[in-house]
Design an enzyme around this catalytic site. Structure first.
Site, PDB file in Angstrom:
ATOM      1  N   CYS B 103      23.620   0.746   7.285  1.00  6.56           N
ATOM      2  CA  CYS B 103      22.867  -0.323   7.938  1.00  6.56           C
ATOM      3  C   CYS B 103      23.866  -1.436   8.195  1.00  6.56           C
ATOM      4  O   CYS B 103      24.262  -2.141   7.272  1.00  6.56           O
ATOM      5  CB  CYS B 103      21.720  -0.807   7.049  1.00  6.56           C
ATOM      6  SG  CYS B 103      20.907  -2.290   7.703  1.00  6.56           S
ATOM      7  N   CYS B 106      22.133  -5.193   7.762  1.00  2.00           N
ATOM      8  CA  CYS B 106      21.733  -5.716   6.443  1.00  2.00           C
ATOM      9  C   CYS B 106      21.954  -4.623   5.416  1.00  2.00           C
ATOM     10  O   CYS B 106      23.108  -4.329   5.110  1.00  2.00           O
ATOM     11  CB  CYS B 106      20.312  -6.267   6.455  1.00  2.00           C
ATOM     12  SG  CYS B 106      19.047  -5.265   7.255  1.00  2.00           S
ATOM     13  N   SER B 107      20.898  -3.999   4.929  1.00  2.00           N
ATOM     14  CA  SER B 107      21.088  -2.989   3.887  1.00  2.00           C
ATOM     15  C   SER B 107      19.884  -2.062   3.807  1.00  2.00           C
ATOM     16  O   SER B 107      19.474  -1.662   2.728  1.00  2.00           O
ATOM     17  CB  SER B 107      21.286  -3.670   2.539  1.00  2.00           C
ATOM     18  OG  SER B 107      20.193  -4.550   2.307  1.00  2.00           O
ATOM     19  N   CYS B 108      19.294  -1.709   4.966  1.00  2.00           N
ATOM     20  CA  CYS B 108      18.126  -0.828   4.992  1.00  2.00           C
ATOM     21  C   CYS B 108      18.472   0.485   4.291  1.00  2.00           C
ATOM     22  O   CYS B 108      19.463   1.138   4.646  1.00  2.00           O
ATOM     23  CB  CYS B 108      17.703  -0.546   6.423  1.00  2.00           C
ATOM     24  SG  CYS B 108      17.229  -2.041   7.305  1.00  2.00           S
TER      25      CYS B 108
END
Lengths: 91, 199, 111
Positions: B103, B106-108
């Site tokens: 991702c 962000c940090s999905c």
């Protein structure tokens, strides 16, 4: 829903970041690049509005494939990315 | 929308948390008991859940087909709680094709089936490099793919969460589902590593 | 990877309008090693994560609002803050912007 699987598309070369506070889920490296629609993933509320607690309409979301050529100088990876319909233009 | 006062937001994080926790409790929005309960619930999601799905897919072609068509449904079939979670998509590795999930924005992360995202997944280096030099990223884990393998990088930008269904490693013929699940790690289901059988 | 840019393909990370959190392929990180070690979460991390989850479940603040607040952190501070430090900052930002809490209440609670 505008695009069927296999449709050739171009990601809009648009930079809303230059026009004020925004929340954009189309990565910078895809702007202006050409890809191929793989499939329609469903319709989801527009994150660009949700981020500011505004009423959000539901938009078609597609999985779009991008070939390594034409994304990075010097080549790169084969890519598969979720892109919302308003960011895609037919070619 | 007016942005909040930066000076206030620059307060030390521990003090900010204590203040927010206190205000949310005083207003009856979030109670300390709810926080404890939520932590217990979130801690229950771990890579073992995803590993169970992978192992089942390796032994049960019908389950595999369901999993590839609808990851959420497949997870629920194994009793993994998916309510309120983003839809889960599953990407199948095959001879000549390897998937790597990142991702960049962000940090999905497929938290319902893998738990909290690991430190590296959230790092700037991983987020920047995976979409551009995936072979170099795999080398950080000493992961080597057969020659002529296409690496397809999946940038998780929107409403789905993606996990990888790795290929079943050789040397596992006749293994039970539990034993198979035991060789599947978090990294295998993101694509930085391959399931590994120690001799 | 070749160091020589292909003619005709611009270096995407060079667009001055790119937001700092939008870091796919950005050249300044390309030579940075990846810390592949496991890092245990702290109590602080778990609690911030839980509060965000609860605010989401209760319809107070969604994940895109969390992201907006994180993206609003100036770049120089973003990289100095840990992952969940960014989160508590964004949560506070959103609670203030939505009027769920006021700046006065926050100042008082910080004392």
């Amino acid at each position: 829903m505008k695009f069927a699987p296999g449709a050739a598309v171009k990601v809009r070369d648009d930079w809303p970041e230059a026009r004020g506070p925004v929340h954009i889920r189309t990565p910078h490296y895809l702007r202006g690049r050409q890809g191929t629609v793989v499939r329609h993933l469903g319709d989801f509320a527009n994150p660009e509005d949700l981020a500011f607690a505004r009423p959000a309409s539901r938009l078609p979301l597609y999985h779009v494939a991008f070939a390594p050529e034409g994304i990075w100088p010097g080549g790169g990876a084969d890519l598969l990315v979720e892109v919302f319909e308003p960011w895609l233009q037919p070619i | 929308m007016a942005a909040a006062d930066l000076t206030l937001l620059r307060t030390d994080s521990d003090r900010l948390l204590a203040a927010v926790r206190g205000l949310l409790a005083a207003k009856g929005i979030v109670t300390p008991e709810e926080i404890k309960e939520r932590i217990r619930f979130v801690d229950e999601a771990h890579p073992g859940q995803g590993a169970r799905m992978v192992a089942r897919a390796w032994v049960d072609p019908a389950f595999r087909a369901t999993m590839l068509a609808d990851g959420t449904k497949a997870a629920e079939l194994l009793g993994i709680p998916m309510r309120g979670m983003p839809p889960l998509g599953v990407l199948e590795n095959a001879p000549g094709l390897h998937h790597l999930v990142v991702c960049t924005l962000c940090s999905c992360y497929p938290r319902a089936v893998l738990g909290y995202p690991p430190f590296w997944f959230k790092s700037a280096a991983y987020r920047a490099r995976a979409v551009r030099d995936p072979a170099g990223v795999l080398a950080e884990w000493r992961t080597v793919l057969p020659a002529d393998t296409t690496i397809r990088v999946v940038d998780s930008t929107a409403d789905y969460r993606w996990m990888v269904l790795p290929m079943r490693p050789p040397g596992t013929e006749g293994w039970s589902e539990d034993r198979l699940a035991g060789v599947v790690t978090e990294g295998d289901m993101i694509g930085v590593t391959l399931p590994h059988v120690t001799a | 990877m070749s160091d020589l840019p292909d003619a005709g393909i611009a270096e995407p990370g060079d667009n001055p309008n790119r937001a700092h959190h939008d870091m796919g392929g950005v050249s300044k990180f390309l030579c940075e090693p990846i810390d592949t070690a496991a890092h245990a979460l702290t109590e602080f991390d778990r609690e911030v994560d839980a509060i965000r989850g609860l605010l989401g479940a209760k319809g107070v603040m969604g994940v895109d609002e969390l992201r907006r607040g994180i993206e609003a952190i100036p770049e120089s501070e973003y990289h100095k803050l840990s992952y969940y430090q960014r989160w508590i900052r964004s949560i506070t930002d959103n609670l203030l912007v939505q009027g769920v809490i006021t700046a006065e209440e926050l100042v008082a609670a910080l004392k």
